[in-house]
Design a protein around this motif. Structure first.
Motif, short mmCIF file in Angstrom:
data_model
loop_
_atom_site.label_atom_id
_atom_site.label_comp_id
_atom_site.label_asym_id
_atom_site.label_seq_id
_atom_site.Cartn_x
_atom_site.Cartn_y
_atom_site.Cartn_z
N TYR A 63 4.28 9.92 -9.60
CA TYR A 63 3.65 10.16 -10.91
C TYR A 63 3.03 11.55 -10.95
O TYR A 63 3.24 12.31 -11.90
CB TYR A 63 2.60 9.10 -11.21
CG TYR A 63 1.70 9.46 -12.37
CD1 TYR A 63 2.16 9.35 -13.68
CD2 TYR A 63 0.42 9.96 -12.16
CE1 TYR A 63 1.36 9.72 -14.75
CE2 TYR A 63 -0.39 10.33 -13.22
CZ TYR A 63 0.08 10.21 -14.51
OH TYR A 63 -0.71 10.58 -15.56
N GLU A 64 2.25 11.89 -9.93
CA GLU A 64 1.55 13.18 -9.91
C GLU A 64 2.52 14.36 -9.88
O GLU A 64 2.33 15.34 -10.58
CB GLU A 64 0.61 13.26 -8.70
CG GLU A 64 -0.68 12.50 -8.86
CD GLU A 64 -1.59 13.09 -9.92
OE1 GLU A 64 -1.68 14.32 -10.04
OE2 GLU A 64 -2.23 12.30 -10.64
N PHE B 127 0.84 -1.20 0.00
CA PHE B 127 0.00 0.00 0.00
C PHE B 127 0.87 1.26 0.00
O PHE B 127 0.65 2.18 -0.78
CB PHE B 127 -0.93 -0.01 1.23
CG PHE B 127 -1.72 1.25 1.37
CD1 PHE B 127 -2.83 1.49 0.56
CD2 PHE B 127 -1.35 2.23 2.29
CE1 PHE B 127 -3.56 2.67 0.68
CE2 PHE B 127 -2.07 3.41 2.40
CZ PHE B 127 -3.17 3.62 1.60
N ILE B 128 1.89 1.28 0.87
CA ILE B 128 2.80 2.44 0.93
C ILE B 128 3.53 2.61 -0.40
O ILE B 128 3.68 3.72 -0.90
CB ILE B 128 3.82 2.27 2.10
CG1 ILE B 128 3.10 2.32 3.44
CG2 ILE B 128 4.92 3.32 2.03
CD1 ILE B 128 2.44 3.63 3.76
N GLY B 129 3.99 1.49 -0.99
CA GLY B 129 4.68 1.55 -2.28
C GLY B 129 3.79 2.12 -3.37
O GLY B 129 4.22 2.96 -4.17
N ALA B 130 2.53 1.68 -3.40
CA ALA B 130 1.58 2.18 -4.40
C ALA B 130 1.31 3.67 -4.19
O ALA B 130 1.25 4.45 -5.15
CB ALA B 130 0.27 1.39 -4.34
N PHE B 131 1.18 4.08 -2.94
CA PHE B 131 0.94 5.48 -2.62
C PHE B 131 2.12 6.35 -3.06
O PHE B 131 1.95 7.41 -3.66
CB PHE B 131 0.69 5.63 -1.11
CG PHE B 131 0.39 7.02 -0.68
CD1 PHE B 131 -0.86 7.59 -0.92
CD2 PHE B 131 1.35 7.80 -0.05
CE1 PHE B 131 -1.15 8.88 -0.53
CE2 PHE B 131 1.08 9.10 0.34
CZ PHE B 131 -0.17 9.64 0.10
#
Length: 199
Positions: free
Chosen positions: A31-32, A21-25
């Motif tokens: 990206y943003e 979850f932390i990695g995806a966040f």
């Protein structure tokens, strides 16, 4: 009753899920803030005048046609610019805090204006300001007139002169009354835009 082996498995599973979850966040944030800006942002040498100009940045020469701009690839930081037609000789050019925006060797006038998007009637909240002797209304502060050598695109890709302002914008989640876009305009383009959209 769960055994210590089962507890360890649950703990490891929870830890793996948490780390994913932390990695995806983090990946989404990267990206943003970085990749999306690099995909959308532009650094433009602009020439709103009636004559073509030659501009050198760090020794690289660019030909900018009349009433046009050229997209250049420059990094954040310190550069040197020359434009004989406008008296620039080894002039300091600072692209900071972003490399995206308008390089203005002709020292022409530009307007930075906050375009408001709303379905509500907020006319009574707008204030009147003078822009080059004309009355202009704004909700979010006075429109900025600048002749700076570099005018940063504060949106990192949506507010530069090469971006057509959208006719609608998704509303800001923090404020349901309106959303806004900070946009750079050439002076004449600003008045054309303002007259068309504020009747």
């Amino acid at each position: 009753m769960a055994t210590s082996t089962e507890n360890k498995k649950l703990t490891k599973t929870h830890l793996i899920v948490f780390l994913l979850f932390i990695g995806a966040f983090c990946a989404y944030g990267y990206y943003e803030l970085v990749l999306k800006a690099k995909l959308n942002g532009a650094t433009l040498i602009d020439n709103p005048t009636a004559a073509a100009i030659k501009v050198k940045i760090d020794g690289q020469e660019y030909h900018v046609p009349a009433n046009s701009y050229v997209d250049v690839d420059l990094a954040i930081g310190h550069h040197k610019i020359d434009c004989e037609a406008y008296g620039l000789a080894n002039q300091d050019l600072h692209l900071d805090p972003t490399e995206y925006g308008v390089i203005n060797p002709t020292k022409s006038k530009y307007v930075i204006y906050n375009i408001i998007y709303t379905n509500k009637d907020l006319k009574d909240q707008f204030k009147a300001y003078q822009v080059e002797g004309k009355e202009v209304y704004s909700l979010l502060g006075e429109p900025e007139v600048t002749t700076d050598l570099f005018i940063p695109d504060r949106t990192l890709g949506k507010g530069n002169i090469d971006n057509k302002e959208p006719s609608s914008e998704s509303y800001n989640k923090m404020n349901q009354d309106y959303a806004f876009l900070t946009k750079i305009f050439r002076l004449k383009d600003f008045f054309d835009f303002y007259e068309k959209n504020n009747k």
